[in-house]
Design a protein around this motif. Structure first.
Motif, PDB file in Angstrom:
ATOM      1  N   LEU A  62     111.967  71.848  69.168  1.00  0.00           N
ATOM      2  CA  LEU A  62     112.093  72.829  68.047  1.00  0.00           C
ATOM      3  C   LEU A  62     112.574  72.125  67.082  1.00  0.00           C
ATOM      4  N   PRO A  63     112.202  72.728  65.768  1.00  0.00           N
ATOM      5  CA  PRO A  63     112.654  71.887  64.589  1.00  0.00           C
ATOM      6  C   PRO A  63     114.024  71.620  64.294  1.00  0.00           C
ATOM      7  N   VAL A  64     114.512  70.526  64.130  1.00  0.00           N
ATOM      8  CA  VAL A  64     115.890  70.158  63.743  1.00  0.00           C
ATOM      9  C   VAL A  64     116.024  69.659  62.566  1.00  0.00           C
ATOM     10  N   ASP A  92     117.548  75.488  55.420  1.00  0.00           N
ATOM     11  CA  ASP A  92     116.568  75.649  54.281  1.00  0.00           C
ATOM     12  C   ASP A  92     116.002  76.959  54.758  1.00  0.00           C
ATOM     13  N   GLU A  93     116.305  78.048  53.821  1.00  0.00           N
ATOM     14  CA  GLU A  93     115.799  79.280  53.642  1.00  0.00           C
ATOM     15  C   GLU A  93     114.257  79.425  53.957  1.00  0.00           C
ATOM     16  N   ALA A  94     113.382  78.444  53.387  1.00  0.00           N
ATOM     17  CA  ALA A  94     112.182  78.534  53.558  1.00  0.00           C
ATOM     18  C   ALA A  94     111.597  78.223  54.873  1.00  0.00           C
ATOM     19  N   SER A  95     112.310  77.536  55.674  1.00  0.00           N
ATOM     20  CA  SER A  95     111.647  77.302  57.089  1.00  0.00           C
ATOM     21  C   SER A  95     112.813  76.771  58.147  1.00  0.00           C
ATOM     22  N   PRO A  96     113.159  78.217  58.530  1.00  0.00           N
ATOM     23  CA  PRO A  96     114.094  78.070  59.684  1.00  0.00           C
ATOM     24  C   PRO A  96     114.151  77.039  60.803  1.00  0.00           C
ATOM     25  N   ALA A  97     115.152  76.385  61.087  1.00  0.00           N
ATOM     26  CA  ALA A  97     115.480  75.512  61.802  1.00  0.00           C
ATOM     27  C   ALA A  97     116.845  75.463  62.469  1.00  0.00           C
ATOM     28  N   VAL A  98     116.959  74.485  63.489  1.00  0.00           N
ATOM     29  CA  VAL A  98     118.240  74.320  64.018  1.00  0.00           C
ATOM     30  C   VAL A  98     118.934  73.188  63.378  1.00  0.00           C
ATOM     31  N   VAL A  99     119.991  73.743  62.704  1.00  0.00           N
ATOM     32  CA  VAL A  99     120.906  72.582  61.823  1.00  0.00           C
ATOM     33  C   VAL A  99     122.295  72.429  62.501  1.00  0.00           C
ATOM     34  N   PRO A 100     122.877  71.553  62.208  1.00  0.00           N
ATOM     35  CA  PRO A 100     124.211  71.078  62.603  1.00  0.00           C
ATOM     36  C   PRO A 100     125.167  72.158  62.205  1.00  0.00           C
ATOM     37  N   LEU A 143     119.004  78.464  76.703  1.00  0.00           N
ATOM     38  CA  LEU A 143     119.162  78.307  75.332  1.00  0.00           C
ATOM     39  C   LEU A 143     117.967  78.230  74.652  1.00  0.00           C
ATOM     40  N   PRO A 144     116.931  77.095  75.070  1.00  0.00           N
ATOM     41  CA  PRO A 144     115.518  76.789  74.359  1.00  0.00           C
ATOM     42  C   PRO A 144     114.941  77.986  74.058  1.00  0.00           C
ATOM     43  N   PRO A 145     114.440  78.975  75.211  1.00  0.00           N
ATOM     44  CA  PRO A 145     113.618  80.125  74.719  1.00  0.00           C
ATOM     45  C   PRO A 145     114.331  80.925  73.698  1.00  0.00           C
ATOM     46  N   ILE A 146     115.646  81.262  73.816  1.00  0.00           N
ATOM     47  CA  ILE A 146     116.223  82.171  72.900  1.00  0.00           C
ATOM     48  C   ILE A 146     116.379  81.383  71.415  1.00  0.00           C
ATOM     49  N   LEU A 147     116.381  80.147  71.432  1.00  0.00           N
ATOM     50  CA  LEU A 147     116.341  79.389  70.169  1.00  0.00           C
ATOM     51  C   LEU A 147     114.887  79.540  69.455  1.00  0.00           C
ATOM     52  N   GLY A 148     113.896  79.367  70.341  1.00  0.00           N
ATOM     53  CA  GLY A 148     112.820  79.522  69.793  1.00  0.00           C
ATOM     54  C   GLY A 148     112.148  80.930  69.257  1.00  0.00           C
ATOM     55  N   GLU A 149     112.890  81.826  69.876  1.00  0.00           N
ATOM     56  CA  GLU A 149     112.431  83.306  69.352  1.00  0.00           C
ATOM     57  C   GLU A 149     113.232  83.567  68.048  1.00  0.00           C
ATOM     58  N   LEU A 150     114.532  82.921  68.045  1.00  0.00           N
ATOM     59  CA  LEU A 150     115.244  83.211  66.810  1.00  0.00           C
ATOM     60  C   LEU A 150     114.545  82.620  65.618  1.00  0.00           C
ATOM     61  N   LEU A 151     114.200  81.287  65.901  1.00  0.00           N
ATOM     62  CA  LEU A 151     113.339  80.447  64.738  1.00  0.00           C
ATOM     63  C   LEU A 151     112.207  81.378  64.289  1.00  0.00           C
ATOM     64  N   GLU A 152     111.489  81.905  65.483  1.00  0.00           N
ATOM     65  CA  GLU A 152     110.187  82.711  64.994  1.00  0.00           C
ATOM     66  C   GLU A 152     110.561  83.955  64.117  1.00  0.00           C
ATOM     67  N   ALA A 153     111.723  84.428  64.273  1.00  0.00           N
ATOM     68  CA  ALA A 153     112.070  85.615  63.749  1.00  0.00           C
ATOM     69  C   ALA A 153     112.887  85.138  62.364  1.00  0.00           C
ATOM     70  N   GLY A 154     112.794  83.950  62.061  1.00  0.00           N
ATOM     71  CA  GLY A 154     113.229  83.622  60.828  1.00  0.00           C
ATOM     72  C   GLY A 154     114.519  83.358  60.563  1.00  0.00           C
ATOM     73  N   ILE A 155     115.336  83.246  61.840  1.00  0.00           N
ATOM     74  CA  ILE A 155     116.833  82.892  61.850  1.00  0.00           C
ATOM     75  C   ILE A 155     117.159  81.492  61.888  1.00  0.00           C
ATOM     76  N   THR A 156     118.015  80.730  60.880  1.00  0.00           N
ATOM     77  CA  THR A 156     118.562  79.670  60.829  1.00  0.00           C
ATOM     78  C   THR A 156     119.734  79.622  61.859  1.00  0.00           C
ATOM     79  N   VAL A 157     119.554  78.451  62.969  1.00  0.00           N
ATOM     80  CA  VAL A 157     120.694  78.491  63.890  1.00  0.00           C
ATOM     81  C   VAL A 157     121.417  77.199  63.513  1.00  0.00           C
ATOM     82  N   HIS A 158     122.829  77.747  63.607  1.00  0.00           N
ATOM     83  CA  HIS A 158     123.700  76.496  62.965  1.00  0.00           C
ATOM     84  C   HIS A 158     124.383  76.045  64.403  1.00  0.00           C
ATOM     85  N   GLY A 159     124.068  75.122  65.002  1.00  0.00           N
ATOM     86  CA  GLY A 159     124.383  74.793  66.363  1.00  0.00           C
ATOM     87  C   GLY A 159     125.328  73.513  66.472  1.00  0.00           C
ATOM     88  N   ASP A 160     126.130  73.411  67.648  1.00  0.00           N
ATOM     89  CA  ASP A 160     126.648  72.428  67.795  1.00  0.00           C
ATOM     90  C   ASP A 160     125.983  71.097  68.407  1.00  0.00           C
TER      91      ASP A 160
END
Length: 284
Positions: free
Chosen positions: A155-157, A162-170, A126-143
């Motif tokens: 990685l930013p949580v 926040d549309e201006a700054s993609p992060a992993v959010v609950p 997961l961590p490498p995939i999450l990193g690539e998704l965030l770099e691509a501008g995707i906000t991740v809604h994770g458990d």
């Protein structure tokens, strides 16, 4: 809609002229040029005149047609699609498929909206995939586990999207149900194939679902047990398309079971007429 009205009218004029040139009656192809939505309601009530209605648009339009039409409707388009990464998956393949399924085109119905990852594979995959998704501008809604793994990886949580700054959010129930059609992806950790299949069959819209794995028995189980028009093993959901399937110009992607299912073109709208000749046969 109003944004496409002039294009639709021009296309309809060309098709109408071509139809006449091919020997079809004048007026056999025409466009309803009004953008007043009340016209749509009139159209869907023309029982006896309209053989089938194929709504192309968002979930709200499709639901409205299904609930109010008095003519047959082919449901199309709503795509809450999943990619499931099994413990046996090749990590590089999983990463490529997920990025393509999600990021190739964000606003299409075959885009992946939820990623499921086996718990035993999640810490490494997961961590490498999450990193690539965030770099691509995707906000991740994770458990909870996704958020924890993101923190461990630096990685930013954040507390919220926040549309201006993609992060992993609950993420949670609302995210599992959502077709984002935008730069968001729900990610959940599951305890094996049974939980993944149960999740897909509960929250999916019977459009396109994919598994990434090398375990053939698990692949066979997923492909057989998941209820969707298109199921993939080790390929992106982005392939669900009439042209990609060799069907020609796509009319829609049906998420129902009768009668057209999956991508369909003109052939799927062909009906049968049985012509029988006899020489006196009668039925006992």
């Amino acid at each position: 809609g109003s944004l496409a009205a002039r294009s639709n009218e021009a296309i309809a004029d060309i098709l109408a002229a071509a139809a006449v040139g091919a020997g079809l009656p004048e007026g056999s192809i025409c466009a309803i040029t009004t953008t007043d939505r009340a016209a749509t309601d009139v159209l869907m009530e023309l029982h006896g005149l309209v053989d089938v209605l194929i709504p192309r648009g968002g979930a709200g339009l499709i639901r409205h047609c299904v609930e109010h039409a008095k003519v047959p409707v082919i449901e199309t388009g709503t795509g809450n699609c999943h990619v499931y990464v099994h413990a046996s998956a090749d990590p590089a393949m999983a990463r490529d498929i997920i990025m393509n399924a999600k990021c190739r085109r964000l606003g299409v119905c075959n885009a992946a909206e939820t990623l499921l990852v086996d718990a035993v594979a999640a810490p490494s995959v997961l961590p490498p995939i999450l990193g690539e998704l965030l770099e691509a501008g995707i906000t991740v809604h994770g458990d909870e586990m996704v958020c924890a793994l993101a923190r461990q990886a630096g990685l930013p949580v954040a507390d919220g999207a926040d549309e201006a700054s993609p992060a992993v959010v609950p993420g949670g129930e609302a995210d599992w149900e959502t077709e984002y059609l935008g730069p968001h992806l729900a990610v959940r950790v599951v305890e094996g194939p049974d939980e993944a299949i149960a999740h897909v069959n509960r929250y999916g819209t019977k459009h396109s679902e994919a598994i990434v794995a090398t375990d053939e028995a698990v692949i066979d189980t997923f492909l057989a047990a998941v209820d969707a028009a298109a199921v993939y093993a080790n390929a992106s959901t982005a392939f669900t398309d009439g042209g990609q399937f060799g069907l020609g110009a796509e009319i829609g992607i049906s998420t129902q079971k009768i009668h057209a299912r999956g991508p369909f073109a003109a052939d799927a709208l062909t009906s049968y007429k049985y012509v029988l000749r006899g020489d006196g046969q009668v039925r006992a």
